[in-house]
Design a protein around this motif. Structure first.
Motif, short mmCIF file in Angstrom:
data_model
loop_
_atom_site.label_atom_id
_atom_site.label_comp_id
_atom_site.label_asym_id
_atom_site.label_seq_id
_atom_site.Cartn_x
_atom_site.Cartn_y
_atom_site.Cartn_z
N VAL A 74 -18.88 -19.15 -7.58
CA VAL A 74 -18.56 -18.59 -6.27
C VAL A 74 -17.50 -17.52 -6.49
CG1 VAL A 74 -17.62 -19.05 -3.98
CG2 VAL A 74 -19.15 -20.71 -5.04
N LEU A 75 -17.74 -16.32 -6.00
CA LEU A 75 -16.87 -15.18 -6.27
C LEU A 75 -16.55 -14.43 -4.98
CD1 LEU A 75 -18.66 -13.84 -9.48
CD2 LEU A 75 -16.55 -15.16 -9.39
N SER A 76 -15.70 -13.44 -5.10
CA SER A 76 -15.26 -12.65 -3.96
C SER A 76 -15.70 -11.20 -4.11
CB SER A 76 -13.73 -12.71 -3.85
OG SER A 76 -13.24 -11.88 -2.82
N GLY A 77 -16.15 -10.58 -3.00
CA GLY A 77 -16.36 -9.14 -2.99
C GLY A 77 -17.69 -8.66 -3.48
N GLY A 78 -18.79 -9.29 -3.13
CA GLY A 78 -20.10 -8.83 -3.58
C GLY A 78 -20.63 -7.65 -2.81
N ALA A 79 -20.19 -7.46 -1.58
CA ALA A 79 -20.59 -6.30 -0.78
C ALA A 79 -19.41 -5.39 -0.51
CB ALA A 79 -21.22 -6.76 0.54
N TRP A 80 -18.31 -5.96 -0.01
CA TRP A 80 -17.05 -5.25 0.20
C TRP A 80 -15.96 -6.01 -0.54
CZ3 TRP A 80 -17.00 -0.71 2.79
CH2 TRP A 80 -18.06 -0.44 3.68
N THR A 81 -15.03 -5.30 -1.14
CA THR A 81 -13.88 -5.96 -1.75
C THR A 81 -13.09 -6.69 -0.67
OG1 THR A 81 -13.70 -4.31 -3.50
CG2 THR A 81 -11.73 -5.62 -3.02
N SER A 82 -12.75 -7.96 -0.92
CA SER A 82 -11.86 -8.67 0.01
C SER A 82 -10.49 -8.01 -0.05
CB SER A 82 -11.77 -10.15 -0.37
OG SER A 82 -13.02 -10.79 -0.19
N LYS A 83 -9.94 -7.69 1.12
CA LYS A 83 -8.73 -6.88 1.16
C LYS A 83 -8.02 -7.05 2.50
CE LYS A 83 -11.37 -2.90 2.88
NZ LYS A 83 -12.70 -3.54 2.85
N PHE A 84 -6.75 -6.67 2.53
CA PHE A 84 -6.05 -6.47 3.78
C PHE A 84 -5.18 -5.23 3.62
CE2 PHE A 84 -3.14 -9.08 1.33
CZ PHE A 84 -1.90 -8.51 1.56
N GLY A 85 -4.93 -4.57 4.74
CA GLY A 85 -4.19 -3.33 4.64
C GLY A 85 -3.49 -2.95 5.93
N PHE A 86 -2.62 -1.96 5.79
CA PHE A 86 -1.87 -1.42 6.92
C PHE A 86 -2.10 0.08 6.96
CE2 PHE A 86 0.35 -4.99 5.05
CZ PHE A 86 0.58 -5.83 6.13
N PHE A 87 -2.44 0.58 8.13
CA PHE A 87 -2.61 2.01 8.33
C PHE A 87 -1.73 2.45 9.50
CE2 PHE A 87 -4.55 5.35 10.96
CZ PHE A 87 -4.48 6.41 10.06
N GLY A 88 -1.01 3.55 9.30
CA GLY A 88 -0.19 4.09 10.37
C GLY A 88 -0.26 5.60 10.41
N ARG A 89 -0.11 6.16 11.61
CA ARG A 89 -0.15 7.61 11.75
C ARG A 89 0.79 8.03 12.88
NH1 ARG A 89 -5.83 9.11 12.18
NH2 ARG A 89 -5.68 8.36 14.32
N GLU A 90 1.53 9.13 12.67
CA GLU A 90 2.43 9.67 13.68
C GLU A 90 2.09 11.13 13.93
OE1 GLU A 90 7.21 10.30 14.59
OE2 GLU A 90 6.52 9.90 12.54
N ASN A 91 1.96 11.49 15.20
CA ASN A 91 1.72 12.87 15.58
C ASN A 91 3.03 13.64 15.56
OD1 ASN A 91 0.98 15.29 16.71
ND2 ASN A 91 0.00 14.41 18.51
#
Length: 388
Positions: A74-91
């Protein structure tokens, strides 16, 4: 043996432009509409203030057979890599925005980190952008070769034959390629003018005391993207010069040892997008300059289609080197069945048939049969993912 992947695979900013275009051009049900939830929120360009926490959880059952030996896991990430992230943007006003991405991979099957000793191993980037003059991003980020979508399986490092056959580990000690994510890098992305856009990358080695030049990677990517009615064509060309960066922290770096010799990588591809159907073809050439090293050419064909709740994928890849008998052919078939826009069940069937001096494999990890020249490797994966 760790496989070393060329990052022909990976230009997220250009993938962003593609996804933004198709969000307007095609109704729900298109291939890129089905794929878009798996990318980070900033993949669609903009200037509005934003902050998002995002990620993927992907777990699959895997049955691998190599040279008569089989393993189940049993493994991780066969279609998409298992991940978490933060995205931010300022105008910042005047059409200018600053943004950042911090993204960490992990193994959903056991909860461990994706890369020991590194938290944000997938991206750690800050960028300044404006629609009039383009964008400048710095940090750890995707390189400037061919985009992910050239491969129907998005160059997945677990089971995509295109990812594995694009490696250079068997070409000699001077062979290197664009890392999966490039450390210490700066990328300028131009605005699109008359259908053309360009990316230019420059990256320094992690350890400046290493022999050879201070540069680890410099490259350029040019994409031509005319839109005709509801169909789109992408013609992509890329050129990279790389030097081995053995202290970069990427486990794949262990396959190169000579930091003084340059490798030239050339790549071109054509992608034809009809909305519900996408077809692609690509060619790559890896040319290490070390005496006695071999050259490798990689050819690919791919297709994807959406039919109701199903996303069907297929690829065919051929790798040839200048070493006698070192050639291989790979193929993969896949289906994603969507329970919702963000959740799917999937199945993948992959194969690599090696020539007598080729030892390419699929999803090599702890417990896998050791790669052996001349063997045929098959892999069956059945899994589920959720993008949030």
């Amino acid at each position: 043996m760790k496989q070393r992947f060329s990052n022909n695979k990976r230009a997220c900013v250009l993938a962003a432009a593609l996804l933004a275009t198709h969000g307007a051009a095609h109704a729900d049900g298109g291939v890129f509409q089905a794929l878009s939830p798996g990318f980070y929120p900033g993949v669609v360009p903009g200037t509005s203030d934003a902050f998002n926490i995002y990620g993927t959880v992907d777990v699959f059952y895997d049955h691998l057979t190599s040279g008569g030996q089989s393993v189940n896991r049993v493994l991780s990430g066969g279609a998409w890599t298992s991940k978490f992230g933060f995205f931010g943007r300022e105008n910042l006003g005047g059409g200018t925005a600053v943004s950042f991405v911090l993204e960490a991979g992990f193994n959903a099957n056991n909860g461990t980190v994706g890369q020991s000793g590194t938290l944000f191993n997938r991206q750690s980037t800050v960028a300044l952008s404006n629609a009039a003059w383009g964008s400048l991003s710095v940090g750890k980020q995707f390189g400037v070769g061919l985009q992910l979508f050239v491969d129907p399986f998005l160059a997945n490092g677990k089971i995509s034959p295109w990812a594995f056959l694009s490696g250079v580990a068997d070409l000699g000690k001077g062979a290197s390629s664009v890392e999966s994510r490039v450390n210490n890098s700066a990328i300028y992305t131009s605005p699109t003018i008359a259908g053309f856009s360009t990316q230019v990358l420059y990256a320094l080695k992690t350890d400046q005391s290493e022999p050879g030049p201070a540069t680890q990677n410099r490259g350029i990517n040019v994409t031509y993207h005319p839109v005709t009615g509801n169909n789109s064509i992408y013609v992509v060309g890329g050129y990279n010069q790389t030097w081995c960066d053995p202290t970069s922290g990427d486990p794949s770096s262990a396959t190169c040892t000579d930091s003084t010799t340059r490798t030239d990588s050339y790549a071109t591809a054509l992608v034809y997008d009809m909305g519900r159907y996408v077809f692609s073809g690509s060619y790559q050439l890896f040319d290490p300059k070390h005496d006695g090293d071999y050259l490798a050419s990689v050819y690919s064909l791919g297709s994807s289609a959406t039919i109701g709740r199903n996303l069907l994928r297929a690829s065919l890849v051929y790798r040839h080197t200048t070493q006698d008998g070192n050639h291989a052919i790979g193929a993969a078939l896949g289906e994603d069945y969507f329970l919702s826009k963000r959740t799917a069940l999937y199945v993948r069937a992959s194969l690599i048939k090696n020539g007598p001096n080729s030892a390419q494999t699929i999803d090599y990890t702890t417990g896998s049969p050791p790669p052996k020249p001349g063997v045929t490797v098959t892999d069956l994966a059945v899994g589920m993912y959720h993008n949030f």
